[in-house]
Design an enzyme around this catalytic site. Structure first.
Site, short mmCIF file in Angstrom:
data_model
loop_
_atom_site.label_atom_id
_atom_site.label_comp_id
_atom_site.label_asym_id
_atom_site.label_seq_id
_atom_site.Cartn_x
_atom_site.Cartn_y
_atom_site.Cartn_z
N ARG A 124 0.85 -1.18 0.00
CA ARG A 124 0.00 0.00 0.00
C ARG A 124 0.89 1.24 0.00
O ARG A 124 1.97 1.23 0.58
CB ARG A 124 -0.87 0.06 1.27
CG ARG A 124 -2.16 -0.74 1.21
CD ARG A 124 -3.17 -0.13 0.24
NE ARG A 124 -4.41 -0.89 0.19
CZ ARG A 124 -4.65 -1.92 -0.61
NH1 ARG A 124 -3.75 -2.34 -1.46
NH2 ARG A 124 -5.82 -2.54 -0.59
N GLU A 139 -2.10 8.00 -4.04
CA GLU A 139 -2.43 7.60 -5.41
C GLU A 139 -3.88 7.94 -5.72
O GLU A 139 -4.72 7.95 -4.82
CB GLU A 139 -2.16 6.10 -5.60
CG GLU A 139 -3.02 5.19 -4.76
CD GLU A 139 -2.61 3.71 -4.90
OE1 GLU A 139 -1.42 3.39 -4.78
OE2 GLU A 139 -3.53 2.89 -5.10
N HIS A 143 -1.05 0.41 -9.59
CA HIS A 143 -1.81 -0.44 -8.65
C HIS A 143 -2.57 -1.54 -9.39
O HIS A 143 -3.80 -1.63 -9.33
CB HIS A 143 -2.77 0.41 -7.80
CG HIS A 143 -3.18 -0.26 -6.52
ND1 HIS A 143 -3.49 0.42 -5.36
CD2 HIS A 143 -3.34 -1.58 -6.21
CE1 HIS A 143 -3.81 -0.44 -4.41
NE2 HIS A 143 -3.73 -1.67 -4.91
C1 DGY Z 1 -6.23 -5.41 -2.89
O1 DGY Z 1 -6.98 -6.36 -3.14
O2 DGY Z 1 -6.07 -5.00 -1.74
C2 DGY Z 1 -5.59 -4.77 -4.05
O3 DGY Z 1 -4.61 -3.85 -3.66
C3 DGY Z 1 -6.66 -4.09 -4.88
O4 DGY Z 1 -6.36 -4.30 -6.20
#
Ligand code: DGY
Length: 327
Positions: free
Chosen positions: A240, A269, A287
């Site tokens: 993240r 982001e 992402h």
């Molecule tokens: C998640 O599933 O947490 C991913 O980062 C979203 O694509």
């Protein structure tokens, strides 16, 4: 009888909307408009369920505007967009999409690691710019993956998937650090050795971040941590934004304090720190770690199944705050 009303806050597969429409009166955002928090709250005012993604913040303020809301089903395994204690206090169930994205995300983490260590995008830009006129002995010489030390910070399911790929596929020496140590059985399966965070930073040739974001993990990797890494090291973040201090990372890349980074997630982001856009030794992706067609479909189906199961039988599949069920 009228169907219960739900909101699908972002565009999703048309078949997901069709499935949900068999059970619910669906208000959807297939135009994928960017809604402010106030707009999201306004649209939730008469809904019992919400299909959300990581970009939809559900907190006390939104909940206060949604008195009928019973469930928010996130199409993501990460759920830092949810204030889970506030949802529990209001009796709103939270669900996510674990497991279905593990292998795809681990594949991507490994791909990003390889692209970063072997300077794939940097060299592609060079080629596309017409700068490739001759072979040279050190052209885009990167670092090796096979036989190198792979460090993993955060050893959940995705971290374990990356460890297995590294250890079994590429003969890597795998070390990891996590809040809690894996069982001896899992350590053997992943061929991974538990080390302190300090040892991880100092000895990894390639460090992959796969830990969840929380206030406690904010800027887990900042200037002080980057200073402990090898100057030849690569850093990969598929976890993240906010786990890495992006300004400090851009400075470390510019000063070649570490060799390179591969980033799929960013602080704030979809904005990206401007300095990251100007340093050459970083691979940037928007992402997309879980984004294969079958996996995104599986994630959408699981989020939809959670809504259907909870609102029709009271039995969600992957609840995050099951205490709501007991209450
Ligand atoms: C998640 O599933 O947490 C991913 O980062 C979203 O694509």
């Amino acid at each position: 009888m009228s169907k219960p009303k739900i909101l699908v806050a972002r565009a999703v597969f048309p078949e997901t909307i069709a499935r949900l429409s068999q059970h619910f009166d669906v208000e959807s955002n297939q135009a994928d408009e960017t809604w402010s928090k106030a707009e999201l709250a306004r649209r939730l005012a008469d809904k019992v369920g919400a299909f959300t993604t990581g970009s939809d913040r559900i907190d006390a303020e939104v909940l206060a505007a949604a008195p009928h809301l019973k469930i928010c089903a996130n199409m993501a395994v990460g759920y830092n967009n949810f204030d889970v204690p506030a949802m529990t206090a209001r009796g709103v169930l939270a669900t996510n999409t674990p497991d279905v994205l593990t292998e795809t995300t681990a594949d991507f983490g490994f791909a990003l690691l390889m692209a970063t260590a072997r300077r794939m995008t940097e060299s592609e830009h060079y080629l596309r710019a017409g700068k490739w006129t001759k072979w040279s002995y050190d052209m885009f010489a990167g670092s090796d993956i096979h036989g190198a030390t792979l460090g993993i910070l955060g050893m959940g399911r995705i971290g374990q998937g990356i460890a297995k790929r590294g250890a079994h596929g590429f003969g890597m020496n795998v070390i990891y650090h996590n809040r809690s140590r894996l069982s001896a059985e899992l350590e053997t399966e992943c061929k991974a050795r538990y080390v302190s965070k300090e040892e991880l930073l100092k000895t990894a040739d390639h460090l992959v971040l796969v830990l969840p974001y929380s206030a406690a993990s904010h800027h887990t990797i900042g200037a002080a941590e980057l200073a402990q890494m090898k100057p030849t090291a690569t850093l990969v973040n598929i976890a993240r934004g906010g786990i890495v201090d992006d300004a400090a990372l851009a400075a470390a890349l510019k000063n070649q304090q570490i060799a390179a980074a591969g980033l799929d997630v960013f602080e704030g982001e979809p904005s990206v720190h401007p300095d990251l856009l100007t340093v050459p030794n970083v691979v940037l992706t928007p992402h997309i770690a879980s984004s294969s067609v079958p996996t995104r479909l599986a994630m959408a189906n699981l989020a939809a199944d959670n809504l259907i199961a909870y609102l029709t039988t009271n039995k969600p599949i992957t609840p995050l705050n099951p205490e709501v069920l007991a209450a």
